[in-house]
Design a protein around this motif. Structure first.
Motif, PDB file in Angstrom:
ATOM      1  N   ILE A 102      36.765 -31.547 -19.218  1.00 54.16           N
ATOM      2  CA  ILE A 102      35.343 -31.249 -19.005  1.00 54.16           C
ATOM      3  C   ILE A 102      35.080 -31.114 -17.512  1.00 54.16           C
ATOM      4  O   ILE A 102      35.939 -31.411 -16.687  1.00 54.16           O
ATOM      5  N   SER A 103      33.882 -30.685 -17.200  1.00 55.97           N
ATOM      6  CA  SER A 103      33.415 -30.656 -15.815  1.00 55.97           C
ATOM      7  C   SER A 103      32.019 -31.265 -15.810  1.00 55.97           C
ATOM      8  O   SER A 103      31.126 -30.788 -16.508  1.00 55.97           O
ATOM      9  N   LEU A 104      31.869 -32.345 -15.054  1.00 56.03           N
ATOM     10  CA  LEU A 104      30.545 -32.965 -14.972  1.00 56.03           C
ATOM     11  C   LEU A 104      29.640 -32.107 -14.101  1.00 56.03           C
ATOM     12  O   LEU A 104      30.061 -31.674 -13.029  1.00 56.03           O
ATOM     13  N   PRO A 105      28.417 -31.872 -14.535  1.00 55.53           N
ATOM     14  CA  PRO A 105      27.482 -31.076 -13.741  1.00 55.53           C
ATOM     15  C   PRO A 105      27.168 -31.765 -12.411  1.00 55.53           C
ATOM     16  O   PRO A 105      27.176 -32.992 -12.317  1.00 55.53           O
ATOM     17  N   ASP A 106      26.885 -30.961 -11.405  1.00 55.28           N
ATOM     18  CA  ASP A 106      26.586 -31.498 -10.074  1.00 55.28           C
ATOM     19  C   ASP A 106      25.455 -32.519 -10.099  1.00 55.28           C
ATOM     20  O   ASP A 106      25.486 -33.496  -9.355  1.00 55.28           O
ATOM     21  N   ASP A 107      24.457 -32.313 -10.961  1.00 54.14           N
ATOM     22  CA  ASP A 107      23.340 -33.249 -10.983  1.00 54.14           C
ATOM     23  C   ASP A 107      23.716 -34.606 -11.587  1.00 54.14           C
ATOM     24  O   ASP A 107      22.951 -35.562 -11.508  1.00 54.14           O
ATOM     25  N   GLU A 108      24.916 -34.714 -12.171  1.00 57.44           N
ATOM     26  CA  GLU A 108      25.406 -35.995 -12.698  1.00 57.44           C
ATOM     27  C   GLU A 108      26.259 -36.744 -11.671  1.00 57.44           C
ATOM     28  O   GLU A 108      26.646 -37.889 -11.903  1.00 57.44           O
ATOM     29  N   LEU A 109      26.563 -36.107 -10.554  1.00 58.64           N
ATOM     30  CA  LEU A 109      27.419 -36.724  -9.538  1.00 58.64           C
ATOM     31  C   LEU A 109      26.568 -37.506  -8.557  1.00 58.64           C
ATOM     32  O   LEU A 109      26.328 -37.097  -7.429  1.00 58.64           O
ATOM     33  N   ASN A 110      26.100 -38.675  -9.013  1.00 54.82           N
ATOM     34  CA  ASN A 110      25.207 -39.492  -8.192  1.00 54.82           C
ATOM     35  C   ASN A 110      25.479 -40.972  -8.439  1.00 54.82           C
ATOM     36  O   ASN A 110      26.261 -41.338  -9.319  1.00 54.82           O
ATOM     37  N   ASP A 111      24.837 -41.808  -7.646  1.00 57.05           N
ATOM     38  CA  ASP A 111      25.046 -43.251  -7.746  1.00 57.05           C
ATOM     39  C   ASP A 111      24.652 -43.800  -9.114  1.00 57.05           C
ATOM     40  O   ASP A 111      25.291 -44.730  -9.616  1.00 57.05           O
ATOM     41  N   ALA A 112      23.610 -43.256  -9.714  1.00 58.40           N
ATOM     42  CA  ALA A 112      23.170 -43.749 -11.019  1.00 58.40           C
ATOM     43  C   ALA A 112      24.242 -43.518 -12.089  1.00 58.40           C
ATOM     44  O   ALA A 112      24.490 -44.391 -12.924  1.00 58.40           O
ATOM     45  N   THR A 113      24.882 -42.369 -12.066  1.00 54.55           N
ATOM     46  CA  THR A 113      25.929 -42.069 -13.040  1.00 54.55           C
ATOM     47  C   THR A 113      27.109 -43.005 -12.874  1.00 54.55           C
ATOM     48  O   THR A 113      27.686 -43.477 -13.850  1.00 54.55           O
TER      49      THR A 113
END
Length: 81
Positions: free
Chosen positions: A50-61
């Protein structure tokens, strides 16, 4: 969370002391740093195809094992949009 995910995650958590990884496990407190997060991201994408979307690449995730698993599960085939 599946067993493959927790097995993949464990080597990145230097302070886990072989404790069970639960959805509430705080990844930062268990030793995941920003550089390891990038390595973990590549391992996740390779393992699950898979490829995680850029908006999921954050501290919360990357805050807990559960929040990271939720982001992964949303990208798996058959996941609801």
């Amino acid at each position: 969370m599946d067993a493959r995910f927790t097995a993949l995650l464990a080597p990145f958590l230097k302070f886990s002391d072989d404790k069970e990884i639960t959805p509430e496990s705080n990844l930062r407190e268990l030793g995941l740093d920003s550089m390891q997060s990038i390595e973990l991201l590549f391992a996740i994408e390779d393992t699950y195809g898979i490829s995680l979307p850029d908006d999921e690449l954050n501290d919360a995730t990357f805050a807990t094992a559960g929040s990271l698993w939720d982001a992964i599960a949303a990208q798996l085939p058959g996941a609801r949009a």
